[in-house]
Write an enzyme that holds these catalytic residues in place. Sequence first.
Site, PDB file in Angstrom:
ATOM      1  N   GLU A 283      10.025  -4.112 -10.749  1.00  0.00           N
ATOM      2  CA  GLU A 283       9.373  -3.498 -11.919  1.00  0.00           C
ATOM      3  C   GLU A 283      10.360  -3.305 -13.069  1.00  0.00           C
ATOM      4  OE1 GLU A 283       7.163   0.106 -11.180  1.00  0.00           O
ATOM      5  OE2 GLU A 283       5.470  -0.986 -10.376  1.00  0.00           O
ATOM      6  N   HIS A 304      14.138 -16.337  12.483  1.00  0.00           N
ATOM      7  CA  HIS A 304      13.239 -17.199  13.268  1.00  0.00           C
ATOM      8  C   HIS A 304      11.970 -17.537  12.495  1.00  0.00           C
ATOM      9  CE1 HIS A 304      15.592 -16.629  17.038  1.00  0.00           C
ATOM     10  NE2 HIS A 304      16.039 -15.621  16.312  1.00  0.00           N
ATOM     11  N   LYS A 418      -5.268  -2.937 -13.400  1.00  0.00           N
ATOM     12  CA  LYS A 418      -6.032  -1.684 -13.441  1.00  0.00           C
ATOM     13  C   LYS A 418      -7.179  -1.802 -14.433  1.00  0.00           C
ATOM     14  CE  LYS A 418      -2.135   1.334 -12.436  1.00  0.00           C
ATOM     15  NZ  LYS A 418      -1.282   2.369 -12.984  1.00  0.00           N
TER      16      LYS A 418
HETATM   17  O1  PA5 Z   1       7.391   3.075 -10.902  1.00  0.00           O
HETATM   18  C1  PA5 Z   1       6.330   3.436 -11.378  1.00  0.00           C
HETATM   19  O2  PA5 Z   1       6.280   4.074 -12.432  1.00  0.00           O
HETATM   20  C2  PA5 Z   1       5.006   3.110 -10.693  1.00  0.00           C
HETATM   21  O3  PA5 Z   1       5.206   2.361  -9.544  1.00  0.00           O
HETATM   22  C3  PA5 Z   1       4.303   4.403 -10.308  1.00  0.00           C
HETATM   23  O4  PA5 Z   1       5.145   5.163  -9.479  1.00  0.00           O
HETATM   24  C4  PA5 Z   1       2.983   4.140  -9.593  1.00  0.00           C
HETATM   25  O5  PA5 Z   1       2.162   3.344 -10.385  1.00  0.00           O
HETATM   26  C5  PA5 Z   1       2.276   5.458  -9.283  1.00  0.00           C
HETATM   27  O6  PA5 Z   1       2.104   6.203 -10.433  1.00  0.00           O
HETATM   28  P1  PA5 Z   1       1.811   7.743 -10.408  1.00  0.00           P
HETATM   29  O7  PA5 Z   1       2.980   8.439  -9.798  1.00  0.00           O
HETATM   30  O8  PA5 Z   1       1.606   8.117 -11.820  1.00  0.00           O
HETATM   31  O9  PA5 Z   1       0.570   7.939  -9.565  1.00  0.00           O
END
Ligand code: PA5
Length: 430
Positions: A283, A304, A418
Site C-alpha cells: 500500500e 516444494h 469500495k
Molecule cells: O492501511 C490502511 O490505511 C488500510 O489498510 C486500513 O487500515 C483499512 O482499510 C481499514 O481501515 P479502518 O481502520 O479505517 O477500518
Amino acid sequence: MIKVDISNVWGDLSLPDLLGAEQEVFQAHKILTEGKGPGNDYLGWLDLPTFEETDEMRRIRRAAERIRSDSDVFVVVGIGGSYLGPRAAIELVKGQNHNLRGKDPQVFFAGNNLSTRAWQELCALLEGKDFSINIISKSGTTTEPAIATRALRWMLERKYGAEKAKKRIYVTTDPARGALRQMATEEGYETFVIPPNVGGRYSVLTAVGLLPMAVAGINPVDVMLGAARARKELDIRSFENPAWQYAAIRNLLYRKGKAIEMLCCYEPSFRYFAGWWQQLFGESEGKDGKGIFPATAEFTADLHSLGQMIQQGERNLFETVVRFTAPRKKTSIEVDWKNLDGLNYLEGKTLDFVEEQAFLGTLNAHVDGGVPVIVLQTDEVDADTLGELFYFFELSCGISAYMLGVNPFNQPGVEFYKKNMFKLLGKPGY
Ligand code: PA5
C-alpha cells in the site's frame, strides 16, 4: 540489532551502485524525519516507541487483565492495518496454534472478510463461551468490520444484557471522528486511540496492536522496548544503518528489473507477519504506476511449490530472508536401529542444524539461479524482537518509498473497489 547481509546481491549490482545511492538514501531519510515529504501529516508512527510506559499503555494492560479474567475468547474485529498487525504479532510470538494451548484466552479475528462460512464458523466457536470484543477501525466506517460489529454487539447483548455487554466491548478508533467514535461515546464503551497522524498500516504500535497482544499474553512493554531501541539505533545517517541498506538495495534491484520482492522465512508462525509486511510495502509503494510487488513465501514448505519458479522462472525477483537466532531449547533426531528411512546419517543432529543447512543450500541455489538474496538476521522470536522488526520495516518502508518517489502514506487505489461495491449494494450517495 537487525543485521542486513547484502553479500548475496552482487550479481546484478555493484558496490559503486550502492555507494552512488548514498545521497539519495540520506535525502529520503531526512525528508521523512523532518516531515518535508508528501504525506507528512501521517508521521506520528515515527515517535510512537518509547522506553517509558505511557498512560495509554497502562490502560491497555489493565483492560487486558480484565479481559483475561472474564473472557474465554477475545474477538478482534478489523481489516487491513486494523487487523494484520495484531494477528502478525500474536502468531509470531505465541505460535500458529496459540488458540489450542488453553493458557491464554483464545483470540479470533472477524471483520476481515465477507465470508458467510467464516462468520458461521466463528458463531459456532463462540457458542457457550464468555467473550469480549475489540472493534478496531480508524475511519469507523469500513464495511467488513462494521457488519461484524453489528452482529457481535447483538450477540453480546443477547447473552449478557445491554448493560453488561457494554463492559465487554472495547473500541480502538480515531479520538474524535467517525461513526465508531460516536457509537462508543453514546454507548459508553471503553476506548483506545489511533492517533490521527498514524495511518492504518503504521498503527501496530498503538492500541491497535498492543491491546490484542496483551490479551494474548504478550507484554506490550517488551514490544515497545524493542521498538524504542530500534528507533534509537536506526537513526544513524550512514550505510551502517540496516534500514538504509535494506531500502537502498531493494530500490537498486528494482531499477535493474527486479520487480518482485519475496519475503521468506523458515518459521511457519511468520506467515501473518509476512502479510503485515506485504500490506505495509504494497500500500505504501504500489502507486503512480510504480512499486515492487511484495510477495511472500514460507520455507521450506514453499520450496516444494514456488521453489521451481524461484530457481528457474522469469528472472524478475529478489528474495529477502528473515532469519531468527536458533531456539535455545533443541530437538534432536534420534537413531532408529532398522534405519528403514535411511535417516541415521542425521542421528544426534538437531532440527535447527538441519534447518540451517536447508537455508544455506537454498541460498546458494537461488543465488546461482540469478536471484539476489538479502538476509535479515535478527534475534530469537520474542516480544522485543517483534517490536524491533515492526519499527525496522516501517522506517525502511518510509525511506524506500521516498526513494521510489511516491507518497508512502496514502492508498487512493483502495477506494476503487469500495465505490463499485457500494453502488452495487445501493448505499445512499453512490
Ligand atoms: O492501511 C490502511 O490505511 C488500510 O489498510 C486500513 O487500515 C483499512 O482499510 C481499514 O481501515 P479502518 O481502520 O479505517 O477500518
